[in-house]
Design a protein around this motif. Sequence first.
Motif, short mmCIF file in Angstrom:
data_model
loop_
_atom_site.label_atom_id
_atom_site.label_comp_id
_atom_site.label_asym_id
_atom_site.label_seq_id
_atom_site.Cartn_x
_atom_site.Cartn_y
_atom_site.Cartn_z
N PRO A 1 0.83 -1.22 0.00
CA PRO A 1 0.00 0.00 0.00
C PRO A 1 0.86 1.26 0.00
N LEU A 2 1.39 1.59 -1.12
CA LEU A 2 2.27 2.76 -1.18
C LEU A 2 2.35 3.28 -2.62
N ILE A 3 2.81 4.52 -2.74
CA ILE A 3 3.15 5.09 -4.05
C ILE A 3 4.64 5.37 -4.04
N ASN A 4 5.28 4.97 -5.11
CA ASN A 4 6.73 5.11 -5.21
C ASN A 4 7.04 6.03 -6.38
N THR A 5 7.68 7.16 -6.09
CA THR A 5 8.07 8.10 -7.15
C THR A 5 9.58 8.11 -7.27
N HIS B 1 19.42 20.16 -8.20
CA HIS B 1 18.68 21.18 -7.42
C HIS B 1 17.39 20.64 -6.81
N ARG B 2 17.38 19.41 -6.38
CA ARG B 2 16.14 18.89 -5.80
C ARG B 2 15.81 19.67 -4.52
N THR B 3 14.61 20.19 -4.48
CA THR B 3 14.22 21.09 -3.39
C THR B 3 12.83 20.73 -2.90
N GLU B 4 12.68 20.50 -1.60
CA GLU B 4 11.35 20.32 -1.02
C GLU B 4 10.86 21.69 -0.57
N ASP B 5 9.98 22.26 -1.33
CA ASP B 5 9.55 23.63 -1.12
C ASP B 5 8.48 23.69 -0.02
N PRO B 6 8.49 24.73 0.79
CA PRO B 6 7.43 24.86 1.81
C PRO B 6 6.03 24.84 1.24
N SER B 7 5.88 25.17 -0.01
CA SER B 7 4.56 25.17 -0.64
C SER B 7 4.01 23.76 -0.82
N MET C 1 0.22 14.67 -2.94
CA MET C 1 -0.99 15.01 -2.19
C MET C 1 -0.93 14.52 -0.75
N ALA C 2 0.03 13.69 -0.44
CA ALA C 2 0.22 13.22 0.93
C ALA C 2 1.71 13.15 1.19
N PRO C 3 2.11 13.27 2.45
CA PRO C 3 3.55 13.26 2.73
C PRO C 3 4.19 11.92 2.42
N GLY C 4 5.49 11.94 2.22
CA GLY C 4 6.22 10.71 1.96
C GLY C 4 7.58 10.74 2.62
N GLU C 5 8.35 9.75 2.36
CA GLU C 5 9.70 9.68 2.91
C GLU C 5 10.67 9.24 1.82
N TRP C 6 11.91 9.65 2.00
CA TRP C 6 12.93 9.31 0.99
C TRP C 6 13.56 7.97 1.33
N LYS C 7 13.68 7.16 0.31
CA LYS C 7 14.33 5.86 0.48
C LYS C 7 15.26 5.63 -0.70
N PRO C 8 16.27 4.81 -0.49
CA PRO C 8 17.08 4.46 -1.66
C PRO C 8 16.26 3.60 -2.61
N SER D 1 20.14 7.21 -6.95
CA SER D 1 18.76 7.64 -7.17
C SER D 1 17.94 7.33 -5.92
N GLU D 2 16.82 8.02 -5.79
CA GLU D 2 16.00 7.81 -4.59
C GLU D 2 14.53 7.66 -4.95
N SER D 3 13.82 7.05 -4.02
CA SER D 3 12.38 6.91 -4.16
C SER D 3 11.70 7.79 -3.11
N TYR D 4 10.65 8.45 -3.55
CA TYR D 4 9.80 9.19 -2.60
C TYR D 4 8.58 8.31 -2.36
N VAL D 5 8.46 7.82 -1.13
CA VAL D 5 7.48 6.78 -0.85
C VAL D 5 6.39 7.35 0.06
N SER D 6 5.16 7.24 -0.41
CA SER D 6 4.03 7.77 0.36
C SER D 6 3.07 6.64 0.66
N TYR D 7 2.65 6.53 1.93
CA TYR D 7 1.84 5.38 2.36
C TYR D 7 0.36 5.70 2.52
#
Lengths: 640, 336
Positions: A452-456, A464-470, A487-494, A520-526
């Motif tokens: 049950p996750l989305i992997n980006t 210049h990867r930037t997590e913007d406050p917006s 649309m939902a928070p995630g976490e960085w994983k290898p 490279s990294e995955s942005y994983v949202s549960y």
Amino acid sequence: MISIPSHSLKPIRALALVLALASGTFVSADPLLKSDAEIQNEFRDRATYVLDNAIERIDPSDTDAGGIYDLAVALNRGEHIDWARQRLRSYNETPSGSMFWMIPMVLLMQADGGNLTEEDWSFIQELWRTYYPYRGDTENHWLMYYTGLYLAAEMFPEAGTDAWYNGRSSAENMAEAKEYILDWVRITTSYGQGEYDSPRYIGEYTRPMALLAGWARDSELRQIGRMMMDYLILDFTVESLEGLHGGAQSRAYPREILRPALSVSMAHSWLFFGQGEFSPNASNTLVALSGYTPPPILYRIAHDRSEAYVHKELKRTRWRLRNVGADTFEVDGKRTRPVYKYSYVHPDYILGSSQGGLLQPIQQRTWNLIWREDEPLDKSNTFFALHPYSSPKEGMMYFPSDWDTVTDLIARSKADYDTEDKLIGGSKYEYIVQHKSALIGLYDIPEGTRFPLINTFFSRDLEHRTEDPSGWIFAQGGPVYIGYYPMAPGEWKPVDWTGLMAGGAGGWFSANFVEWSEGSESYVSYDLKNGYVLQVAPVRDFDSFEDFKRAVRALPLETSVEPVPSVRFTSLEGAELEVRYKEPLIVDGKAIRTEDWMLYDGPFARAERESQTLDIIYGSERYHLDFIQRRIESSISSEQ
Amino acid sequence: MKSIYRFILPLGLALSLTSQADTEPTLFAALAMTKAQEASSLPTDSGLFIYDRHSDSWDTIGPEILFMNSIAVDPKDPDTIFIACGNGIVRSQDGGKSWRQVTGWRESDVMRIAIDPEDSSHIYAASVWGVNVSRDGGESWENANRGLHETWSRPIVVDQRQTRRVLVGTEAGLYESKDRAREWQRVAHSPWVPVLDLQRSATDLDTWLMATEGQGVFISRDDGRKWTSVVPELAESNIYSVSIDPADPDRMIAGGWDVGVWVSSDGGKSWQGRGEGLASPNVTAVTFDALGSGRIWASTFEEGTFYSDDLGRSWQHDERLDGAYVFDLSFAPLRR
């Protein structure tokens, strides 16, 4: 730009190449200004280089090594004949591979240049009598099987039932094979390929079609081979960028996913259009031997990326045998579902998508972004996201296997199929819409769903990867800026956080995976009700990265996940987009009707559904393929 | 009654199965060697293996083709053998000396074949794409899906009492044709469930067993009209194979995934798990000895085939089929 490594050429050919370059017969400065003759001469020079290279690869002292395609070239050229005859026997000590055996065997039989002896022919005929190839379980398997069978039987038209593994005469085998091939052409040019736009398996289609184009004695099949070669190359070319194969795809492997330039499509682009760099490739070898020459209009389409365009296509899923679903349609008693492809082809990038859902087993690429790189071979120039879905229900939809064994057996060859960190595959809970440079992904994953996750995927080659406050995540990939709004928070994983691929799962399948993915990294949202908005733009359109970020931050954006995920977003192009999960995209107040989707709908290609025709268009040039009449019409209009 | 069946019926059964003097019911296994399949989508080997009880040996029969699923033998001519396989149907008319593919490109992935016992020109094939029928002994084939709601099909049986009647198990349950597969009707009192196996008692023709995907075992005692679930413990299990002792219709077995083998000695009223002694609880095929010895055979997924002479209380391991995924384990009247 010619990319033949001169150090690997024979001295005399290297000299010839230098002379050709100096005389201007090999390349003109602007590809779009080349004449038809120049384009075709250059193609033939590259084809000759492919064959020269095949000969150079042969070590005549080692009769237990050497590719079977190279063997065919040796026979055709009359070089290393003793090696070729012995290698033919060592290669066939225990025939295997079914259609992957049939195609090169037919190639060497057809292209032997008169260098096979009677003894060789007896040996070959005995192989066809005793080795019973499996017909396979994919579209490319069947096409290769029947093309191989047809052309082998055509060489011995009087052979009876005792000459062939299946106890059928040459006449019977040819009749069955021809009927299948023509039916495949009808289905493909009416409803689209089921195994569509694969950057790897394109070669599994060009090889049999080039075989027909080059060697079929039956004039109808010879013409069909040529026309389908044109069709297949066009199909890829309109979604390519300097040889990189963009857009939604039915099947890909980690190799092409992580390194888009390491594909058969790219190898073909070098041969057909002189794009990218030469690399040895069996499909290119076969095409080069066949004598097939692509029409120059395809070269111009491949090279002209002066303006961005939208290209839409209708493809279909593989035939579904179980769990077919209500959204399918029937063709001759078999069920399939439309695949709506949308690609935005920009001079600097391609953003392409399909609608999501279970469109293909195992290896579906629902959407992805690729961008132009000057040195693409070493780059992971791609961006995509997915829900890593796996299920026996999906497997049984497409394979004749059982509930309890299908997933296990799939993973025997596609090692990552049942892992949460996989980078490929469709999901029934995924819904994708796109309008030009903006793409929206929505997910409504039920409780209890496996993985049950989305992997980006965020490539190491992004800057210049930037997590913007917006809430936006910004980055730059070569000449393209990327704005990604989860649309939902995630976490960085290898990438490969389970370590399965790094551990060598599947043998060849995961070879080089670490090299391709490290960094490279995955942005994983549960979150189960989830989604994202992607807005990309060319770097050239902004004064700076900060300008791009400011522009994206200012775009109107509303997201919600209740009762189902939905988005309202105004894109950088000014389009007001509105979409709810599994409902049509609304653009500027108007719902997009996929029911009207054409088979091909873009500036370079047009075809109506079920038309069995294709119009290839470039400026005033028109190249018309009519598969009903088996006819090609080429014209130049005086009106632009 | 049971003892009568045990000692008298084997003779009749043997006579019925050995209508040709030089044939006998022979155990076969249609299988693929999948355990050693690594980094590949294809098994390392595949084929039809037949067991010679006289020499206690397994031998292959037929051409080497991947994904062989089953065989059927013409009851009136044991030299005519049909192979159901991924490529379609392959037939021998000389007892296996030579073979010919008798289906074309429109037929594939055939799972089971049934031959009309009275008129063997009528042959029925169940495949993942539906039913195909031949009305000329296998020379030509036609699609026969009319009336099927879902085409995926596996078990197919010709009613030996009224041979125009054919039953087929599909993804959407059990279907019946009364006109030799020209039209199918759903069996009204049967479950909506994928049917994986369908077996009829050789001695009590009103008794049938059905194996299902996800709903266990069903029994019919009125010749396939009404079906009721048996074995509550298996009611949510995938059962791949069932069998009824040809010597005693009260003795039944069922094999499935993660449940091993279950047996009944009272005509399906009560069932007992008898999986202990098997190398794996994942059973893909079971059968009773067709000669009436009472022996049962069970094939586990990749962990070997076993037999038992005490209705599963103890098992003997036949290691020669280790590593196999057995799709069908049954008896056919092959020439000795």
